[in-house]
Every structure is written in C-alpha cells, then in structure tokens.
Scaffold this motif. Structure first.
Motif, PDB file in Angstrom:
ATOM      1  N   CYS A 149      36.003  40.757  49.160  1.00 50.54           N
ATOM      2  CA  CYS A 149      35.617  39.513  48.459  1.00 50.54           C
ATOM      3  C   CYS A 149      36.858  38.687  48.105  1.00 50.54           C
ATOM      4  O   CYS A 149      37.863  39.211  47.642  1.00 50.54           O
ATOM      5  CB  CYS A 149      34.818  39.840  47.195  1.00 50.54           C
ATOM      6  SG  CYS A 149      34.326  38.359  46.284  1.00 50.54           S
ATOM      7  N   CYS A 157      31.239  34.006  48.480  1.00 54.29           N
ATOM      8  CA  CYS A 157      32.418  33.469  49.183  1.00 54.29           C
ATOM      9  C   CYS A 157      32.264  33.647  50.701  1.00 54.29           C
ATOM     10  O   CYS A 157      31.347  34.308  51.171  1.00 54.29           O
ATOM     11  CB  CYS A 157      33.685  34.151  48.676  1.00 54.29           C
ATOM     12  SG  CYS A 157      33.825  35.876  49.211  1.00 54.29           S
ATOM     13  N   CYS A 191      31.498  38.719  44.824  1.00 51.37           N
ATOM     14  CA  CYS A 191      30.784  37.541  44.305  1.00 51.37           C
ATOM     15  C   CYS A 191      29.474  37.305  45.048  1.00 51.37           C
ATOM     16  O   CYS A 191      28.545  36.726  44.519  1.00 51.37           O
ATOM     17  CB  CYS A 191      31.680  36.307  44.388  1.00 51.37           C
ATOM     18  SG  CYS A 191      31.924  35.686  46.068  1.00 51.37           S
ATOM     19  N   GLY A 192      29.412  37.741  46.304  1.00 50.68           N
ATOM     20  CA  GLY A 192      28.191  37.530  47.084  1.00 50.68           C
ATOM     21  C   GLY A 192      28.079  36.138  47.660  1.00 50.68           C
ATOM     22  O   GLY A 192      27.122  35.838  48.371  1.00 50.68           O
ATOM     23  N   CYS A 216      32.127  37.380  51.680  1.00 47.07           N
ATOM     24  CA  CYS A 216      30.858  38.035  51.321  1.00 47.07           C
ATOM     25  C   CYS A 216      29.738  37.590  52.246  1.00 47.07           C
ATOM     26  O   CYS A 216      28.908  38.395  52.674  1.00 47.07           O
ATOM     27  CB  CYS A 216      30.488  37.729  49.869  1.00 47.07           C
ATOM     28  SG  CYS A 216      31.491  38.649  48.669  1.00 47.07           S
TER      29      CYS A 216
HETATM   30 ZN   LIG Z   1      32.891  37.200  47.551  1.00 43.51          ZN
END
Ligand SMILES: [Zn+2]
Length: 375
Positions: free
Chosen positions: A77, A90, A87-88, A93
């Motif tokens: 990440c 970026c 973060c899910g 991710c």
């Molecule tokens: Zn991320």
C-alpha cells in the motif's frame, strides 16, 4: 503424490459482484476469523519484520487466499492509514484487488494449465517447470514498491522435484522477496520446505463470523445465517455460494446423499460403503468431502438428541428427518457413530484399505428402527 481438486478463484482478485469481495473486518483487513494470523502478519508489516517465506495451511476456501492478498496489500500500500493496514484505494491496492500488480504474482494449478496447455498433461500437480518459472520471477527486483510477493496456491500438489527446486530459492531468498505458500494440507510438503517457512495454520471459522462476513458484504441476515450454516466454517465457500445458487444446490445434494446413507438399512449402508470404498483411489477428494458431510449429519443427530439445535449444521427438512431417526437411537449409539466416521477419515488418511475402513465404520452405526423410504 496426492492431489486435491479445488475450485479456482476464491474470493480473490477479479471475482465479480459485491458478495465475492469480503468487506473489511474489525481488525482492518478483509479477512474474517483467523484473528491471530492477521495479528501476526499485521505485526510483521508494522514492525518491519517480514519473513521471506510463509506457509499458510488450512482447508479449501477457509480464507488462505484472502489472508495472503491482505498481507500483500499491507506490504504494498502506498498510503497505509496505520502501520500494518492497507488503504484499499491507492493505485497499488487497486491493482492487487484486480490481480494485476506487477510485484504481486500468484501461481496455482489453473495458471499452470493456462500456460502449459501444449503439454496436454493432467494438471493435477504443480511441476518443476512452473517452479522454475516462479523462481525466476521471484528473483526480479520489485518494480513499484519494496516487496516482491510471490503467492503459490495449491502448494500441496507440488511434485517432489518441484519442491526441491523451490528449496533453492528458500535457502537463499532475495532480500526483497516474500514467498507465500498456500496449502490445504501441510503434511504433503517436504519437512525441509516446512522448516524454512513461518507456518500459519487456519482452522474453520465460527459460523457466526461467517454469517457476519456475509452480512457485511450485503447479504440479508436470514439468508446469511442459512448459507453460513452450510459453509462448514469456510468463508470463501460461503461468499461463492451466496453469489451462486448452483453451489448451494450441489451442497444440498451431498447432504441428501449422506442422509440417505444414514437412514438406510444395514444392507444399503454396506452397499454404499463398498461402492465408496472402491472409488476412493480415483475420487479421493470427493470421498473425503462426502465423509465430512456425513460427519456433519451424524453430529447433527447427536445435537438433536442432546436438544442443542442452536449449533446444527443442517436445518429444515434435513433436521426434521434426522430428528425422526434420532428418536430411535440411544445417545451413546449416536456418539459411537460420530466417532466411527472420524476414525474412518483418519484410517483413510493413514492408507488403511478403503473398503475395510468404510465397512468397519457402518458396522458401528445404530440400526434404523424408524427408517422408511422417503417419498
Ligand atoms: Zn493502499
């Protein structure tokens, strides 16, 4: 070498629909259950103590891929909200989510089949050619981040020569590489491989946790509870089944077969035992799956006998029929039947003659005084 058949692509990258993508759990990773394993790996990332090899072992669809991908995301990440988290959102991710991150690569039987079509082999085990290819990838410096993450699923099918080839990479791992071996069965890997990995064993997840993961992914609660009950502690299976009614139907058919075996006469039970015993060598995975279901059915009979319906695996008509059967049995007899199935599974794993193991099992079941054919 023993091979296990398994469905391809669990709740991983590229899988369509919201239900196949697990929501983030309270600890911050999209992994449900396995809190100790998550804590270990989050700690490794947060404290910068990442090992070069992990062996994540556990039953099919229990969450090995989800855990490995969450680990890869935390390692890669670009904007982690806290140490050990991803973060899910970026670029990195998102690429991992889509299965296209250049530094995070997965290998499994399906990929091997796709790349080695010309060979025309059966593709039931991972070959030395595949291992050579993935070792060559593992040696390349990461392009975007600090780590190159190499996932090897179906590791229990690695041929012995392939495992030996892999050992070379494990003995002198590149500083930037972490290898994640995912295996249904730890024992099928060479001790020399196991000893070079940090072993993380995943057990079936409590049913309430599986249900919570389905609710978090958007499934209405009553349906989540129903699917979770059939999932046998495997969130990956539950998410696939929630999105695919056919999977639930096939599961119900397996349950119906097990129930018919339990409800049958002594003769019918023996016939089924002999038939399954004789197909064991060719359909090892299927027979083991049938026996696990059978074990669940007998356990439910025990729970019904003990008036503990809260923990039942099977509900509705299956439970009603079992309740009816259980009335004709003593508690001790049902308990002996549960133990007999467990012994049979252990015997088959220890290579006892299949027909013998099966016959011995059914001979210990209580007779069906109330049994009658179903309409
Ligand atoms: Zn991320």
């Amino acid at each position: 070498m023993v091979t296990r058949s398994k469905p391809v692509a669990a709740a991983g990258p590229g899988a369509p629909g919201p239900l196949t993508t697990p929501a983030v759990a309270p600890h911050g990773w999209p992994v449900w259950g396995h809190d100790a394993a998550v804590e270990t790996l989050q700690g490794a990332v947060a404290r910068d103590r990442v090992r070069h090899a992990y062996l994540i072992a556990g039953p099919d669809a229990v969450g090995k891929t989800a855990l490995a991908l969450a680990f890869a995301a935390a390692l890669s990440c670009l904007e982690p909200p806290a140490p050990g988290l991803a973060c899910g959102a970026c670029r990195s991710c998102r690429k991992i989510g889509r299965g296209v991150h250049p530094d995070v690569q997965s290998w499994d039987l399906a990929r091997q089949a796709a790349t080695a079509e010309k060979s025309g082999g059966k593709n039931t085990s991972m070959t030395i050619e595949t291992v050579r290819e993935l070792c060559a990838t593992a040696a390349l410096r990461p392009m975007e981040g600090r780590w190159r993450v190499v996932l090897v699923d179906d590791a229990e099918t690695l041929q012995e020569t392939a495992q030996e080839a892999l050992l070379k990479t494990l003995e002198e791992p590149p500083a930037f590489m972490t290898l994640l071996l995912l295996a249904d069965d730890l024992e099928l890997l060479l001790p020399t491989i196991r000893s070079r990995c940090q072993v993380i064993e995943l057990r079936p997840v409590p049913r309430a946790t599986v249900a919570a993961s389905l609710v978090a992914a958007g499934l209405p609660e009553p349906r989540a509870v129903e699917v979770a009950a059939l999932a046998g502690g495997r969130p990956g299976w539950a998410h696939r089944a929630a999105a695919d009614p056919k999977l639930l139907q096939r599961r119900q058919e397996t349950v119906d077969r097990a129930l018919a075996w339990v409800a049958g006469s002594g003769y019918d039970r023996l016939v089924t035992a002999v038939r399954l015993g004789d197909t064991f060598t060719k359909k090892r995975g299927e027979v083991f799956a049938d026996l696990e279901t059978l074990l669940g059915v007998w356990r439910d009979a025990l729970l019904l006998h003990a008036a503990q319906p809260t923990y039942l695996t099977h509900r509705g008509e299956t439970a009603e029929r079992l309740q009816e059967l259980a009335r004709g049995w003593a508690l001790d007899d049902v308990h002996r039947a549960v133990c007999a199935v467990q012994t049979c599974i252990g015997d088959l794993e220890a290579n006892v003659r299949p027909r013998l193991a099966m016959e011995s099992m059914v001979s210990q079941w209580p007779t069906t005084t109330t049994s009658r054919p179903r309409p």
